[in-house]
Design a protein around this motif. Structure first.
Motif, PDB file in Angstrom:
ATOM      1  N   MET A  92       5.980  25.499  97.039  1.00 39.81           N
ATOM      2  CA  MET A  92       5.396  24.743  95.932  1.00 39.81           C
ATOM      3  C   MET A  92       5.463  23.234  96.164  1.00 39.81           C
ATOM      4  SD  MET A  92       7.942  24.184  92.721  1.00 39.81           S
ATOM      5  CE  MET A  92       7.024  22.676  92.388  1.00 39.81           C
ATOM      6  N   TRP A  93       6.323  22.773  97.083  1.00 36.79           N
ATOM      7  CA  TRP A  93       6.515  21.341  97.299  1.00 36.79           C
ATOM      8  C   TRP A  93       5.591  20.774  98.373  1.00 36.79           C
ATOM      9  CZ3 TRP A  93       9.149  19.504  93.449  1.00 36.79           C
ATOM     10  CH2 TRP A  93      10.139  20.300  92.827  1.00 36.79           C
ATOM     11  N   THR A  94       4.535  21.509  98.717  1.00 34.95           N
ATOM     12  CA  THR A  94       3.624  21.074  99.785  1.00 34.95           C
ATOM     13  C   THR A  94       3.105  19.657  99.563  1.00 34.95           C
ATOM     14  OG1 THR A  94       2.917  23.360 100.167  1.00 34.95           O
ATOM     15  CG2 THR A  94       1.463  21.616 100.966  1.00 34.95           C
ATOM     16  N   GLU A  95       2.690  19.352  98.338  1.00 33.97           N
ATOM     17  CA  GLU A  95       2.094  18.038  98.048  1.00 33.97           C
ATOM     18  C   GLU A  95       3.135  16.925  98.032  1.00 33.97           C
ATOM     19  OE1 GLU A  95      -1.102  17.396  97.726  1.00 33.97           O
ATOM     20  OE2 GLU A  95      -1.745  19.474  97.920  1.00 33.97           O
ATOM     21  N   ASN A  96       4.351  17.227  97.642  1.00 32.62           N
ATOM     22  CA  ASN A  96       5.358  16.197  97.384  1.00 32.62           C
ATOM     23  C   ASN A  96       6.263  15.896  98.569  1.00 32.62           C
ATOM     24  OD1 ASN A  96       5.231  18.196  94.725  1.00 32.62           O
ATOM     25  ND2 ASN A  96       4.909  16.037  94.253  1.00 32.62           N
ATOM     26  N   THR A 110      18.685   9.874  84.980  1.00 32.31           N
ATOM     27  CA  THR A 110      17.815  11.054  84.879  1.00 32.31           C
ATOM     28  C   THR A 110      16.376  10.628  84.650  1.00 32.31           C
ATOM     29  OG1 THR A 110      19.641  12.339  83.931  1.00 32.31           O
ATOM     30  CG2 THR A 110      17.433  13.236  83.675  1.00 32.31           C
ATOM     31  N   TYR A 111      15.494  11.172  85.466  1.00 31.23           N
ATOM     32  CA  TYR A 111      14.052  10.912  85.366  1.00 31.23           C
ATOM     33  C   TYR A 111      13.403  12.176  84.833  1.00 31.23           C
ATOM     34  CZ  TYR A 111       9.324   9.609  87.076  1.00 31.23           C
ATOM     35  OH  TYR A 111       7.989   9.299  87.191  1.00 31.23           O
ATOM     36  N   VAL A 112      12.668  12.049  83.734  1.00 29.13           N
ATOM     37  CA  VAL A 112      12.032  13.209  83.100  1.00 29.13           C
ATOM     38  C   VAL A 112      10.533  12.964  83.016  1.00 29.13           C
ATOM     39  CG1 VAL A 112      11.947  14.697  81.068  1.00 29.13           C
ATOM     40  CG2 VAL A 112      14.115  13.641  81.747  1.00 29.13           C
ATOM     41  N   ALA A 113       9.758  13.915  83.534  1.00 32.14           N
ATOM     42  CA  ALA A 113       8.298  13.830  83.482  1.00 32.14           C
ATOM     43  C   ALA A 113       7.766  15.021  82.693  1.00 32.14           C
ATOM     44  CB  ALA A 113       7.711  13.828  84.890  1.00 32.14           C
ATOM     45  N   ILE A 114       7.013  14.735  81.642  1.00 30.50           N
ATOM     46  CA  ILE A 114       6.455  15.756  80.760  1.00 30.50           C
ATOM     47  C   ILE A 114       4.931  15.672  80.813  1.00 30.50           C
ATOM     48  CG2 ILE A 114       6.353  16.642  78.399  1.00 30.50           C
ATOM     49  CD1 ILE A 114       9.127  16.844  79.579  1.00 30.50           C
ATOM     50  N   ALA A 115       4.269  16.822  80.848  1.00 31.81           N
ATOM     51  CA  ALA A 115       2.812  16.859  80.898  1.00 31.81           C
ATOM     52  C   ALA A 115       2.211  16.570  79.528  1.00 31.81           C
ATOM     53  CB  ALA A 115       2.327  18.219  81.382  1.00 31.81           C
ATOM     54  N   GLU A 116       1.046  15.933  79.544  1.00 27.14           N
ATOM     55  CA  GLU A 116       0.373  15.575  78.297  1.00 27.14           C
ATOM     56  C   GLU A 116      -0.205  16.807  77.586  1.00 27.14           C
ATOM     57  OE1 GLU A 116      -2.749  12.109  77.036  1.00 27.14           O
ATOM     58  OE2 GLU A 116      -3.391  13.446  78.658  1.00 27.14           O
ATOM     59  N   ARG A 117      -0.656  17.801  78.358  1.00 26.79           N
ATOM     60  CA  ARG A 117      -1.261  18.990  77.737  1.00 26.79           C
ATOM     61  C   ARG A 117      -0.798  20.252  78.455  1.00 26.79           C
ATOM     62  NH1 ARG A 117      -5.785  20.448  80.847  1.00 26.79           N
ATOM     63  NH2 ARG A 117      -6.372  18.878  82.401  1.00 26.79           N
ATOM     64  N   PRO A 120      -0.170  11.197  81.524  1.00 29.82           N
ATOM     65  CA  PRO A 120      -1.505  11.505  80.998  1.00 29.82           C
ATOM     66  C   PRO A 120      -2.305  12.395  81.935  1.00 29.82           C
ATOM     67  CG  PRO A 120      -1.409   9.248  81.823  1.00 29.82           C
ATOM     68  CD  PRO A 120      -0.010   9.772  81.863  1.00 29.82           C
ATOM     69  N   ASP A 121      -3.151  13.207  81.324  1.00 30.06           N
ATOM     70  CA  ASP A 121      -4.087  14.057  82.052  1.00 30.06           C
ATOM     71  C   ASP A 121      -3.376  14.956  83.062  1.00 30.06           C
ATOM     72  OD1 ASP A 121      -6.653  15.031  82.506  1.00 30.06           O
ATOM     73  OD2 ASP A 121      -6.998  13.708  84.214  1.00 30.06           O
ATOM     74  N   THR A 122      -2.226  15.492  82.671  1.00 35.02           N
ATOM     75  CA  THR A 122      -1.520  16.460  83.508  1.00 35.02           C
ATOM     76  C   THR A 122      -1.179  17.690  82.685  1.00 35.02           C
ATOM     77  OG1 THR A 122       0.642  15.476  82.998  1.00 35.02           O
ATOM     78  CG2 THR A 122      -0.480  14.707  85.005  1.00 35.02           C
ATOM     79  N   THR A 123      -0.872  18.777  83.403  1.00 33.68           N
ATOM     80  CA  THR A 123      -0.468  20.030  82.790  1.00 33.68           C
ATOM     81  C   THR A 123       0.867  20.443  83.412  1.00 33.68           C
ATOM     82  OG1 THR A 123      -1.562  21.434  84.442  1.00 33.68           O
ATOM     83  CG2 THR A 123      -2.914  20.636  82.599  1.00 33.68           C
ATOM     84  N   PRO A 138       3.818  18.290  89.215  1.00 40.71           N
ATOM     85  CA  PRO A 138       4.217  17.761  90.534  1.00 40.71           C
ATOM     86  C   PRO A 138       3.054  17.614  91.510  1.00 40.71           C
ATOM     87  CG  PRO A 138       5.773  19.408  89.799  1.00 40.71           C
ATOM     88  CD  PRO A 138       4.625  19.468  88.839  1.00 40.71           C
ATOM     89  N   MET A 139       2.096  18.545  91.443  1.00 47.57           N
ATOM     90  CA  MET A 139       0.945  18.469  92.338  1.00 47.57           C
ATOM     91  C   MET A 139      -0.085  17.474  91.808  1.00 47.57           C
ATOM     92  SD  MET A 139       2.228  21.596  91.509  1.00 47.57           S
ATOM     93  CE  MET A 139       3.062  22.963  92.339  1.00 47.57           C
ATOM     94  N   GLN A 140      -0.292  17.466  90.487  1.00 49.53           N
ATOM     95  CA  GLN A 140      -1.318  16.614  89.896  1.00 49.53           C
ATOM     96  C   GLN A 140      -0.936  15.138  89.918  1.00 49.53           C
ATOM     97  OE1 GLN A 140      -1.269  18.564  86.116  1.00 49.53           O
ATOM     98  NE2 GLN A 140      -2.874  20.030  86.650  1.00 49.53           N
ATOM     99  N   ALA A 141       0.349  14.840  89.867  1.00 46.86           N
ATOM    100  CA  ALA A 141       0.815  13.445  89.817  1.00 46.86           C
ATOM    101  C   ALA A 141       1.523  13.053  91.107  1.00 46.86           C
ATOM    102  CB  ALA A 141       1.748  13.250  88.625  1.00 46.86           C
TER     103      ALA A 141
END
Length: 339
Positions: free
Chosen positions: A116-120, A281-288, A313-316, A320-323
């Motif tokens: 799953m970490w291919t993009e990152n 701590t870094y927390v990333a939450i999707a907008e939708r 914004p504009d993530t689900t 991790p892949m979208q951003a």
């Protein structure tokens, strides 16, 4: 001579429609009951040992896994680490230039494994030694041997594995259910966590929407039609359509089809738990379509003592892949500040 069907051979149109309608209702009822059962097993079932449902199913999964892994940079080392709960498959990316850096440890989401970490991964290993593993009790090449009775056990096997990998002082990154596992590890072993990064962490700061729980459970039902499974996986990932031609997506599909997971159900952190997470701590939450709980989860995460919280914004849930580009820029800077 032309044969004609008798009334007993072919129902009249109205009767045929009634039969079709009743059959359709029956099928929906069967899948609904199965979905309810799967939801219970997926989130609230008794602990057991995760396993593939068949030898052929494991072979299909491993073939998809290896194809997805081929898209990652070649690991410098592959480890099979023996812990009290089973053997953990871990991969390491290092170099002489990065050997003395604080390692970054990647904890995957449900059914996702290391691929799953291919993009990152390329952006992370440019700065740090990186370790990633397949979770015990879930699909991957780790092999569970003892049931995981609680999230405390999740923390214990992670600690056991990382101690043997010389990574018991690390920047820990978790996505989805891996975020819940990373948070459990940080709660129980705070001195081992230089920083904590939670990307769309499920059941960590809030409960997911019921519809997301439903689709997550349905996606793991054995024997459902491919179209249903693709729809369910797409809903969980927050994409319009699950793409089975994508190597990582194909691997996740094989995992949902062939693997019966056995994982403890996390619970959102209580007030004392939040106060105990004193590391940066870094927390990333999707907008939708957030499986983490959206704005409610973000508000709760802001109660952490040293938190940086963003709603992307504009993530689900596939954040991790979208951003990727934003995470590539922000996380290395966050890790440097934590050091």
């Amino acid at each position: 001579m032309t044969e004609h069907a008798s009334p007993t051979d072919r129902p009249p149109p109205r009767r045929a429609r009634r039969i079709a309608r009743r059959t359709g209702i029956a099928l929906v009822a069967v899948f609904t009951v199965a979905g309810v059962v799967a939801t219970g097993q997926f989130f609230f079932g008794a602990p057991g040992v995760g396993h593939f449902r068949s030898i052929d199913g494991r072979a299909e999964y491993v073939a998809a896994y290896e194809k997805a892994m081929a898209a990652l940079p070649t690991p410098t080392a592959t480890h099979d680490v023996t812990t009290a709960f089973g053997t953990v498959r871990a991969y390491e990316w290092s170099s002489p230039e990065r050997a003395d850096t604080v390692p970054v440890v990647l904890v995957p989401g449900r059914s996702s494994g290391v691929p799953m970490w291919t993009e990152n991964l390329p952006g992370f290993l440019a700065h740090h030694r990186v370790l990633a593993f397949d979770a015990l009790g879930d699909a991957g090449l780790s092999v569970q041997g003892v049931p995981l009775a609680s999230t405390d056990d999740q923390a214990l096997w992670i600690a056991d594995a990382l101690a043997q990998l010389d990574a018991d002082d690390a920047h820990v990154v978790g996505h989805s259910f891996g975020g819940a596992s990373a948070a459990a590890y940080a709660r129980h072993f705070p001195d081992n966590v230089r920083s904590l990064t939670l990307l769309e962490p499920a059941l960590t700061f809030a409960h997911p929407p019921a519809r997301m729980l439903w689709w997550a459970a349905v996606s793991t039902l054995p024997g459902i039609p491919d179209g249903w499974r693709h729809t369910a996986l797409g809903k969980v990932g927050g994409v319009d359509d699950h793409d089975p031609t994508d190597d990582t997506a194909a691997m996740i599909e094989q995992a949902s089809r062939h693997f019966s997971a056995a994982l403890p159900t996390p619970s959102p952190l209580g007030d004392d738990d939040l106060r105990a997470l004193t590391m940066p701590t870094y927390v990333a939450i999707a907008e939708r379509d957030s499986l983490a709980g959206g704005e409610q989860a973000a508000d709760r995460a802001r109660e952490l003592p040293r938190a940086v919280v963003h709603v992307f914004p504009d993530t689900t849930h596939s954040l991790p892949m979208q951003a990727k580009d934003r995470l590539d820029a922000e996380l290395p800077a966050f890790w440097r500040a934590a050091e």
